[in-house]
Design a protein around this motif. Structure first.
Motif, PDB file in Angstrom:
ATOM      1  N   GLU A 206       0.675  -1.349   0.402  1.00 55.02           N
ATOM      2  CA  GLU A 206       0.125   0.061   0.206  1.00 55.02           C
ATOM      3  C   GLU A 206       0.943   0.801   0.153  1.00 55.02           C
ATOM      4  OE1 GLU A 206      -1.978   0.953   3.704  1.00 55.02           O
ATOM      5  OE2 GLU A 206      -0.425  -0.355   4.594  1.00 55.02           O
ATOM      6  N   LEU A 207      -0.252   2.879  -0.357  1.00 49.88           N
ATOM      7  CA  LEU A 207       0.840   4.056  -0.096  1.00 49.88           C
ATOM      8  C   LEU A 207       0.183   4.102   1.305  1.00 49.88           C
ATOM      9  CD1 LEU A 207       1.805   6.798  -0.153  1.00 49.88           C
ATOM     10  CD2 LEU A 207      -0.152   7.269  -1.766  1.00 49.88           C
ATOM     11  N   ALA A 208       1.130   4.490   2.336  1.00 55.22           N
ATOM     12  CA  ALA A 208       0.504   4.602   3.861  1.00 55.22           C
ATOM     13  C   ALA A 208       1.162   6.083   4.010  1.00 55.22           C
ATOM     14  CB  ALA A 208       1.121   3.908   4.793  1.00 55.22           C
ATOM     15  N   ILE A 209       0.560   6.963   4.540  1.00 57.78           N
ATOM     16  CA  ILE A 209       0.405   8.120   4.986  1.00 57.78           C
ATOM     17  C   ILE A 209       0.288   9.199   6.352  1.00 57.78           C
ATOM     18  CG2 ILE A 209       0.461  10.949   4.260  1.00 57.78           C
ATOM     19  CD1 ILE A 209      -0.895   9.620   1.348  1.00 57.78           C
ATOM     20  N   ASN A 210       1.594   9.860   6.870  1.00 55.43           N
ATOM     21  CA  ASN A 210       1.266   9.630   8.962  1.00 55.43           C
ATOM     22  C   ASN A 210       1.118  11.761   8.502  1.00 55.43           C
ATOM     23  OD1 ASN A 210       1.153  10.320  11.124  1.00 55.43           O
ATOM     24  ND2 ASN A 210       3.274   9.292  11.296  1.00 55.43           N
TER      25      ASN A 210
ATOM     26  N   SER B 109      -4.456   5.072   3.720  1.00 56.27           N
ATOM     27  CA  SER B 109      -3.995   3.890   2.912  1.00 56.27           C
ATOM     28  C   SER B 109      -4.632   4.626   2.029  1.00 56.27           C
ATOM     29  CB  SER B 109      -4.656   2.900   4.421  1.00 56.27           C
ATOM     30  OG  SER B 109      -3.935   2.148   3.350  1.00 56.27           O
ATOM     31  N   ILE B 110      -4.003   4.374   0.973  1.00 54.06           N
ATOM     32  CA  ILE B 110      -4.820   3.718  -0.199  1.00 54.06           C
ATOM     33  C   ILE B 110      -4.102   2.469  -1.032  1.00 54.06           C
ATOM     34  CG2 ILE B 110      -4.383   4.224  -2.659  1.00 54.06           C
ATOM     35  CD1 ILE B 110      -4.017   7.192  -1.834  1.00 54.06           C
TER      36      ILE B 110
ATOM     37  N   MET C  72       2.278   4.627  -7.905  1.00 51.56           N
ATOM     38  CA  MET C  72       1.569   5.755  -5.903  1.00 51.56           C
ATOM     39  C   MET C  72       1.963   6.386  -5.860  1.00 51.56           C
ATOM     40  SD  MET C  72       0.054   1.514  -5.043  1.00 51.56           S
ATOM     41  CE  MET C  72      -0.585   2.354  -3.425  1.00 51.56           C
ATOM     42  N   TYR C  73       3.697   6.281  -6.009  1.00 52.74           N
ATOM     43  CA  TYR C  73       4.207   8.185  -5.785  1.00 52.74           C
ATOM     44  C   TYR C  73       3.846   9.072  -6.585  1.00 52.74           C
ATOM     45  CZ  TYR C  73       7.012   5.551  -2.609  1.00 52.74           C
ATOM     46  OH  TYR C  73       8.141   4.559  -1.436  1.00 52.74           O
ATOM     47  N   ARG C  74       3.662   8.994  -7.733  1.00 53.27           N
ATOM     48  CA  ARG C  74       3.031   9.962  -8.253  1.00 53.27           C
ATOM     49  C   ARG C  74       1.932  10.803  -7.690  1.00 53.27           C
ATOM     50  NH1 ARG C  74       5.376   7.204 -12.852  1.00 53.27           N
ATOM     51  NH2 ARG C  74       4.077   6.031 -13.560  1.00 53.27           N
TER      52      ARG C  74
ATOM     53  N   VAL D 220       5.132   3.509   0.462  1.00 47.99           N
ATOM     54  CA  VAL D 220       4.602   2.453  -0.533  1.00 47.99           C
ATOM     55  C   VAL D 220       5.919   1.310  -0.403  1.00 47.99           C
ATOM     56  CG1 VAL D 220       4.049   1.901  -2.633  1.00 47.99           C
ATOM     57  CG2 VAL D 220       4.008   4.435  -2.470  1.00 47.99           C
ATOM     58  N   GLY D 221       5.019   0.270  -0.339  1.00 53.61           N
ATOM     59  CA  GLY D 221       5.891  -1.278  -0.310  1.00 53.61           C
ATOM     60  C   GLY D 221       4.797  -1.473   0.561  1.00 53.61           C
ATOM     61  N   TRP D 222       5.134  -2.725   1.429  1.00 53.35           N
ATOM     62  CA  TRP D 222       4.661  -4.230   1.974  1.00 53.35           C
ATOM     63  C   TRP D 222       5.145  -3.337   3.608  1.00 53.35           C
ATOM     64  CZ3 TRP D 222       2.497  -7.687  -0.334  1.00 53.35           C
ATOM     65  CH2 TRP D 222       2.732  -8.334  -1.839  1.00 53.35           C
ATOM     66  N   GLU D 223       3.712  -3.719   3.768  1.00 48.44           N
ATOM     67  CA  GLU D 223       3.745  -2.931   4.997  1.00 48.44           C
ATOM     68  C   GLU D 223       4.170  -1.722   5.741  1.00 48.44           C
ATOM     69  OE1 GLU D 223       1.709  -5.166   7.574  1.00 48.44           O
ATOM     70  OE2 GLU D 223       0.717  -6.113   6.265  1.00 48.44           O
ATOM     71  N   PRO D 224       4.665  -0.557   5.421  1.00 43.61           N
ATOM     72  CA  PRO D 224       5.553   0.428   5.084  1.00 43.61           C
ATOM     73  C   PRO D 224       5.512   0.790   6.308  1.00 43.61           C
ATOM     74  CG  PRO D 224       3.671   0.858   3.412  1.00 43.61           C
ATOM     75  CD  PRO D 224       3.196  -0.663   4.119  1.00 43.61           C
ATOM     76  N   GLU D 225       4.179   0.556   7.049  1.00 42.83           N
ATOM     77  CA  GLU D 225       3.609   1.894   8.106  1.00 42.83           C
ATOM     78  C   GLU D 225       4.702   1.663   9.509  1.00 42.83           C
ATOM     79  OE1 GLU D 225       1.275  -0.810   6.812  1.00 42.83           O
ATOM     80  OE2 GLU D 225      -0.635   0.573   6.681  1.00 42.83           O
TER      81      GLU D 225
END
Length: 191
Positions: free
Chosen positions: A24-28, A75-76, A108-110, A123-128
């Protein structure tokens, strides 16, 4: 209640555990709930219906505001790419190669480059696990200073606070990163 997904390590007779593994794309957004909501609305407006990963058309789930421990996140997730994601229940898994996952992640980064107000994103596997500024300071300081945490996007204020070096480049105004180098073949990829 039966698990949504069983990830089996080892041979077919040997079940070692049940868990979900998410790409996913995870953002804090820290404590900025309004910024997370605004980013979710922006993402919904600009997000393509599908992304291409090799020959696969991958649909994105709508952005979801989530709790990341004490922080508010966004999360996307691409549908059918991870293992056992709640939104994937009943959908066949799309097995992507490392190159296809890399292509998907770059798109996803774009999308992320159009969002604002966050502290960290990846972005990636379990990025949180790489998004908490406190954990970055205490547990990932050496890797951050060596520039080995590729793909982690950091707000300039946190970059300055961490005293990071010139190995980081501008992701977009207000944010820095070690550019994403892509996925490698693994047990999570089709190659």
């Amino acid at each position: 209640m039966a698990p949504l997904f069983e990830l089996r390590w080892g041979n077919e007779e040997e079940e070692c555990g049940v868990m979900a593994i998410i790409f996913e794309l995870a953002i804090n957004f820290g404590d900025k709930v309004d910024a997370a909501g605004a980013a979710a609305r922006t993402a919904r407006e600009i997000m393509p219906t599908t992304l291409q990963a090799g020959r696969h058309s991958i649909t994105l789930q709508p952005p979801v505001v989530i709790e990341l421990g004490p922080y508010t996140g966004l999360s996307i997730m691409p549908i059918g790419v991870g293992y056992g994601a709640v939104g994937d229940h009943g959908i066949p898994r799309i097995k992507l190669t490392a190159a296809e996952l890399t292509e998907l992640a770059h798109q996803m980064y774009r999308l992320l480059a159009n969002l604002d107000g966050y502290i960290t994103a990846k972005v990636g596997w379990e990025p949180e696990m790489l998004l908490d500024p406190t954990e970055l300071k205490s547990d990932w300081s050496d890797e951050l200073h060596q520039g080995t945490v590729d793909g982690l996007v950091i707000a300039d204020a946190l970059y300055d606070e961490l005293g990071l070096n010139d190995k980081y480049s501008v992701f977009r105004p207000g944010y820095r990163w070690i550019p994403y180098s892509g996925e490698s073949p693994s047990a999570l990829t089709a190659d």
